[in-house]
Design an enzyme around this catalytic site. Structure first.
Site, PDB file in Angstrom:
ATOM      1  CG  HIS A   1      -0.271  -0.131   2.522  1.00 11.63           C
ATOM      2  ND1 HIS A   1       0.045  -1.358   3.058  1.00 11.63           N
ATOM      3  CD2 HIS A   1       0.165   0.782   3.423  1.00 11.63           C
ATOM      4  CE1 HIS A   1       0.633  -1.205   4.234  1.00 11.63           C
ATOM      5  NE2 HIS A   1       0.725   0.091   4.479  1.00 11.63           N
TER       6      HIS A   1
ATOM      7  CB  CYS B   1       2.126   1.019  10.305  1.00 10.82           C
ATOM      8  SG  CYS B   1       0.696   1.329   9.254  1.00 10.82           S
TER       9      CYS B   1
END
Length: 634
Positions: free
Chosen positions: A67, A183
């Protein structure tokens, strides 16, 4: 928003051709590009690979979720591919990946898009759902499976929320664990780690609450009451999270991938008697004290100052180097003109140093209002710099620009979700810059310019006695908190005076800042029986830190014995600052320690003398105030 609004038939491929990780990334990028979801295929792929370089998005159990969030994405979208026989994707658990979801999030993606992508990440923790996807026979079946699972997920989480609201009717678990997950992109791993910890906690019969720090902000924030009653805390994060609130609690700190891979192990470690206790004020490997969290005005100010310093130090020292050819050698009209001096002065002063105030303001604004606060505050800082308001005007511009955007966020909070994407790229910069600029030009610039003019004239008219008093104050301030707000207040005052053409105050400031570590180093050398072996070894590094104007080198000693070290340092620093002023030393460079002493205005030897005298006074006071310790000093 439903997941199937982001995943379409033309971005699904049931039989991937790829046989390697690089191939599957390339294949999925091509799928998104052919579907018209990307502005720049190569840039998007670059960002995907950059994310993989941080750690693999192969999360294990047959799943990979590459991603990226970037302006190279035209429309938020998903690509989905299946490799039934699996391929090596460098997964966390070492297994081959079979299911591949590639997330394309645009730079201006609104919260609804990001929440939807996060929901998908959590749904993939369901094994039955994964198995059904692997065996799907058509894109239509994939979409149907996802729709069905999404409805069940939303229903289950809705019921869970209701049960939490009435949890006082149930007998609480004997153990309570908190966790924070985060993250770098805040899209996938943040939420997968959270679900992994939540599910394992329930399976173990342990009450657990997980805070997520994702792209849409902090969700399920831990309260002071939560932290107070927690038996253990897990921080699974690959970016900075708010840590100071956990002071004194048992805490395990790991990568976010660890929470996905081994949630049970982390929970058990956090609850064990051997779990480390976290301290907000601690030392890093160099022995330097670090602070995990700053708040309010000081936090915003330090964000501006820390980002400003590279421009100040680099540009300021270049200006000082140009003075070595003659104080006016950069001026073509002066007899001492030198073309090299002008070149160096132009780079340092005309360009790098002139960015000091706008950068200071911009990063203060960004600290207050995140990225939308940067542009209005930086424009305000540029207005201050170009209209004589200087450093003080830049400070005001930073806070003004930041809080103008905070106000705008509240004003526009009621706009439809469909307009969410235009707020950061149109509304905040347009209206924020306009309001900040008008206020600066009409109400701030002239009064602050008058203050700066008065201050410059006042310093110029000072007699020797008054300069000595100012030197004592500025030098002493550098030693009070050694890198804290008082120290930084003195330092930023000195920078402002350099910008105004007054170099004496900053000479006193640097002398005062060099004394604490140098004085401690001398004390550990002369008065060995006042220090243990570890402190004597640390004292040797203080010679280097003091010589290079790193006052923070004294912090470990001050933290261990503040009642003796701080007063001794303040006295020595004050003396050094006073002598520097008395000798009429001027320092045109903002930093550098011994490396910039040769370019001071005045006698460099007298400046060195001032620093040495201050350092030996500090060392003598430490030796007098500290008592001998019972240890082997050989």
């Amino acid at each position: 928003m439903k997941i199937t609004e982001l995943l379409r038939k033309d971005t699904i491929k049931l039989r991937l051709d790829s046989t390697t990780k690089a191939d599957v990334i390339d294949e999925l990028v091509n799928i998104l590009d052919k579907a018209g979801k990307l502005n720049d295929r190569e840039e998007y792929k670059k960002q995907i690979l950059k994310r993989e370089a941080e750690f693999s998005t192969g999360i294990g159990e047959g799943i990979a979720i590459p991603h990226a969030k970037t302006a190279a994405v035209k429309t938020p979208a998903l690509a989905f591919g299946i490799k039934k026989e699996g391929l090596d994707y460098e997964s966390l658990d070492g297994t081959d990946a079979q299911l591949f979801f590639m997330i394309a999030a645009s730079e201006g993606a609104n919260n609804e898009h990001l929440d939807t992508l996060a929901r998908l990440s959590s749904m993939l923790m369901n094994k039955e759902f994964k198995d059904n996807l692997i065996n799907a026979g058509s894109p239509d079946e994939v979409l149907r499976l996802i729709d069905t699972q999404e409805k069940e997920y939303i229903k289950a989480n809705s019921n869970s929320a209701k049960s939490e609201e009435t949890e006082e009717t149930h007998a609480p678990s004997s153990k309570y664990v908190l966790a924070v997950t985060a993250c770098p992109t805040g899209i996938a791993h943040t939420y997968m780690a959270a679900d992994s910890l939540n599910n394992k906690g329930k399976e173990m019969g342990i009450d657990i609450k997980v805070e997520t720090n994702g792209s849409t902000g902090v969700k399920n924030r831990l309260t002071d009451e939560d932290i107070k009653k927690a038996d253990g805390i897990v921080v699974a994060a690959d970016k900075q999270v708010e840590m100071g609130r956990f002071d004194g609690k048992k805490l395990i700190e790991v990568s976010v991938s660890e929470a996905i891979k081994d949630p049970e192990g982390l929970i058990n470690k956090a609850l064990s008697e051997d779990a480390p206790v976290y301290h907000a004020d601690k030392k890093d490997k160099s022995g330097k004290k670090t602070r995990s969290e700053r708040k309010g005005f000081y936090k915003h100010l330090m964000n501006g100052v820390s980002n400003m310093l590279p421009f100040v130090v680099g540009g300021g020292i270049l200006i000082a180097i140009s003075f070595m050819f003659g104080i006016k050698s950069f001026d073509p009209k002066d007899p001492s003109y030198n073309i090299i001096s002008k070149l160096i002065h132009d780079v340092g002063g005309t360009y790098a140093f002139s960015l000091m105030v706008p950068v200071l303001a911009g990063f203060i604004g960004m600290s207050i209002a995140d990225r939308p606060g940067f542009a209005p505050a930086m424009v305000g800082g540029l207005i201050a710099a170009n209209n004589g308001a200087g450093f003080l005007g830049g400070l005001i511009a930073g806070f003004l620009g930041g809080y103008v955007v905070v106000l705008l966020k509240k004003v526009f909070s009621g706009l439809p979700d469909s307009l969410e994407g235009i707020k950061p790229v149109l509304l905040y910069p347009l209206i924020g810059i306009l309001i900040t600029g008008i206020i600066m030009l009409l109400f701030i610039v002239d009064p602050v310019k008058a203050i700066n003019t008065w201050l410059t004239q006042w310093l110029g008219s000072m007699g020797t006695a008054n300069k000595v008093i100012l030197g004592i104050i500025l030098g002493g301030m550098m030693a009070i908190d050694m890198g804290g707000p008082v120290n930084k207040a003195a330092y930023t005052f000195g920078i402002a005076m350099i910008a105004a053409g007054k170099f004496e105050p900053h000479a006193a400031i640097m002398a005062g800042g060099m004394v604490p570590p140098l004085g401690i180093a001398i004390a550990t050398t002369i008065f060995k029986n006042r220090f243990d072996k570890e402190e004597r070894d640390a004292g040797k590094t203080c010679y280097i830190m003091g010589a290079t104007f790193i006052t923070e080198g004294a912090i470990p000693f001050a933290a261990a014995d503040p009642a003796r070290i701080i007063p001794a340092s303040v006295v020595g620093s004050g003396v050094a600052g006073a002598l520097s002023m008395m000798f009429n030393i001027g320092l045109p460079a903002p930093h550098g320690g011994i490396f910039v002493i040769p370019i001071v205005n005045g006698n460099p030897l007298l400046y060195v003398f001032a620093i040495i005298i201050g350092s030996f006074i500090t060392a003598a006071l430490i030796g007098f105030l500290k008592k001998p310790i019972m240890t082997d000093v050989m």
